[in-house]
Design a protein around this motif. Structure first.
Motif, PDB file in Angstrom:
ATOM      1  N   LYS A  12      56.769 120.528  79.992  1.00  0.00           N
ATOM      2  CA  LYS A  12      55.868 119.405  79.747  1.00  0.00           C
ATOM      3  C   LYS A  12      56.491 118.362  78.821  1.00  0.00           C
ATOM      4  O   LYS A  12      55.879 117.326  78.567  1.00  0.00           O
ATOM      5  CB  LYS A  12      54.558 119.913  79.140  1.00  0.00           C
ATOM      6  N   GLY A  13      57.670 118.645  78.320  1.00  0.00           N
ATOM      7  CA  GLY A  13      58.300 117.748  77.362  1.00  0.00           C
ATOM      8  C   GLY A  13      58.458 118.435  76.030  1.00  0.00           C
ATOM      9  O   GLY A  13      58.969 119.556  75.952  1.00  0.00           O
ATOM     10  N   VAL A  14      57.992 117.794  74.968  1.00  0.00           N
ATOM     11  CA  VAL A  14      58.025 118.385  73.635  1.00  0.00           C
ATOM     12  C   VAL A  14      56.596 118.588  73.159  1.00  0.00           C
ATOM     13  O   VAL A  14      55.772 117.660  73.205  1.00  0.00           O
ATOM     14  CB  VAL A  14      58.792 117.490  72.641  1.00  0.00           C
ATOM     15  N   THR A  15      56.289 119.814  72.732  1.00  0.00           N
ATOM     16  CA  THR A  15      54.992 120.109  72.134  1.00  0.00           C
ATOM     17  C   THR A  15      55.102 119.958  70.628  1.00  0.00           C
ATOM     18  O   THR A  15      55.927 120.627  70.002  1.00  0.00           O
ATOM     19  CB  THR A  15      54.526 121.529  72.495  1.00  0.00           C
ATOM     20  N   PHE A  16      54.286 119.091  70.069  1.00  0.00           N
ATOM     21  CA  PHE A  16      54.227 118.897  68.624  1.00  0.00           C
ATOM     22  C   PHE A  16      53.003 119.634  68.087  1.00  0.00           C
ATOM     23  O   PHE A  16      51.916 119.574  68.678  1.00  0.00           O
ATOM     24  CB  PHE A  16      54.125 117.408  68.285  1.00  0.00           C
ATOM     25  N   ARG A  17      53.196 120.318  66.941  1.00  0.00           N
ATOM     26  CA  ARG A  17      52.094 121.094  66.365  1.00  0.00           C
ATOM     27  C   ARG A  17      52.189 121.019  64.853  1.00  0.00           C
ATOM     28  O   ARG A  17      53.285 121.104  64.285  1.00  0.00           O
ATOM     29  CB  ARG A  17      52.166 122.553  66.819  1.00  0.00           C
ATOM     30  N   VAL A  18      51.051 120.865  64.186  1.00  0.00           N
ATOM     31  CA  VAL A  18      51.061 120.723  62.732  1.00  0.00           C
ATOM     32  C   VAL A  18      49.755 121.261  62.167  1.00  0.00           C
ATOM     33  O   VAL A  18      48.699 121.210  62.801  1.00  0.00           O
ATOM     34  CB  VAL A  18      51.263 119.238  62.334  1.00  0.00           C
TER      35      VAL A  18
END
Length: 433
Positions: A7-13
């Motif tokens: 899906k691309g890059v998963t960003f999580r914070v």
């Protein structure tokens, strides 16, 4: 935190008090609204960015009191610098040349403590040294008989010159040293020569400057650091900076993940934990912090489970046998701890006359152990702390004779102190130089 997927890059914070969070960067012209993250309902926010390339720069836009504030990713693997943007880093971009490495047995280990920034600065050069420069001198260390290097902290810190103990981003390798692939190349070169590499990690405090984690999602109490830090007067501060809040599971997991990252992704052969006393206590003789002890146990439990051959060393200086007792017995689970041997031997070596030398103290320093295991202590006569002018300390020959450190008297006594160290039970360490 980010993950690469189809899906691309998963960003999580983690930002439990934010009103909203989005990711902004070179891939969306730094728009606060183009890539909104979704709340997972547990304080974490995440979302996918399609076609996000490696090397793209980014930040999190955290909505606080109706407006967005740009924040660095607390888990950034690479930064432009301590005040620059986070970089989407590809952890697989380095091709290892030594796929397997078995370090020396702990009872054969000779550690060389090394500060990358000042290790090899050619004449006429004022910029800090780098991983690449340090690699040029590794054969000299092999000739010296060193089989393990202990690096002072290499996480991103403010500016380009520092001991490294004022780190701002635990997951990012200092850009001035050569970044993450520079560290991997250095470790690779050490392993090719039979040298283990240990990393110095700092979990008792972070910062205090260039610290994007500070009040990360807007919440804080008493003017303190917010979700990543203690906010009460008793536990909030150490002598060096704000103390991470070990009572929060998310912070404990952050530390545990960081420790495992160095051993896994960077293939370090062990860790030296800075000032563990200030993780488990408020100060040297202060109030216990039970969750700090829990953090130490959990971190060492992870290491023992995932990397049983890799060493975990505490800088504690309480001469407390429980620090190096197994977690299964209620101990903190460290394999070794820095010992007060250094203070006894330096005191004897620097005494101006024989009448000031307590040989019974020397005997006790030589014979000491923890839990009946000699390798549970690290011994030395010099370390980064003990040679630092900032601490009012000197190299041992200078401490013996400030006016004539090259004299026969100073050199003989410092050499004798080193001989006592190398002939005593424990893991010996020398400081670079």
């Amino acid at each position: 935190m980010l993950f690469r997927s189809a899906k691309g890059v998963t960003f999580r914070v983690w930002a439990p008090n934010a009103q909203a969070v989005s990711v902004v960067g070179t891939f969306n012209l730094w728009s606060n609204t183009a890539h909104q993250l979704s709340s997972e309902g547990n304080g974490y926010w995440s979302g996918d960015v399609a076609n996000c390339p490696f090397s793209a720069q980014y930040k999190f836009a955290v909505k606080i009191n109706g407006s967005y504030q740009l924040k660095q990713d607390p888990r950034s693997r690479q930064l432009v610098n301590s005040v620059g943007n986070s970089i989407v880093h590809d952890p697989a971009s380095y091709a290892w040349g030594t796929p397997t490495f078995n370090g020396p047995a702990w009872n054969e280990m000779v550690i060389y403590q090394l500060h990358i920034g000042s290790f090899f600065v050619p004449s006429g050069t004022t910029v800090p040294s780098t991983f690449s420069r340090a690699t040029q001198k590794l054969d000299d260390l092999v000739d010296l008989g060193v089989n393990a290097i202990e690096l002072l902290p290499v996480s991103e810190f403010p500016g380009d010159l520092s001991w490294g103990y004022n780190l701002s981003y635990p997951f990012s390798v200092e850009s001035a040293y050569g970044g993450p692939n520079g560290l991997k190349s250095f470790v690779d070169a050490c392993h090719a020569r039979g040298i283990a590499v240990l990393g110095d990690v700092v979990y008792n405090h972070w910062g205090p400057s260039d610290l994007s984690m500070w009040q990360f999602d807007g919440w804080s109490q008493n003017g303190n650091g917010g979700i990543y830090f203690f906010n009460d007067a008793l536990r909030a501060n150490t002598p060096w900076g704000p103390r991470p809040d070990s009572s929060r599971e998310e912070v404990r997991q952050y530390v545990r993940d960081n420790a495992l990252m160095w051993l896994d992704e960077f293939r370090l052969d062990g860790l030296r934990w800075d000032a563990t006393k200030f993780i488990r206590k408020t100060d040297s003789g202060g109030t216990d912090i039970p969750t700090g002890w829990t953090l130490l146990q959990a971190g060492n439990g992870d290491i023992d489970t995932r990397f049983p051959g890799k060493i975990s060393i505490a800088e504690d200086y309480d001469d407390n046998a429980w620090v190096t007792k197994p977690v299964s017995q209620g101990g903190a689970g460290f394999d070794s701890q820095w010992d007060s041997f250094v203070f006894t031997i330096r005191g004897v070596a620097t005494a101006s006359s024989d009448s000031g030398r307590d040989m019974n103290a020397v005997r006790d320093a030589v014979a000491k152990n923890y839990n009946g295991v000699a390798m549970q202590r690290g011994i030395f006569t010099e370390s980064h702390d003990e040679v630092a002018l900032d601490n009012g300390k000197l190299r041992l020959p200078s401490a013996i004779s400030a006016l004539a450190p090259a004299s026969v008297q100073a050199r003989k006594r410092s050499t004798l102190a080193a001989a006592v160290m190398f002939c005593s039970p424990g893991i010996p360490m020398i400081f670079m130089g």
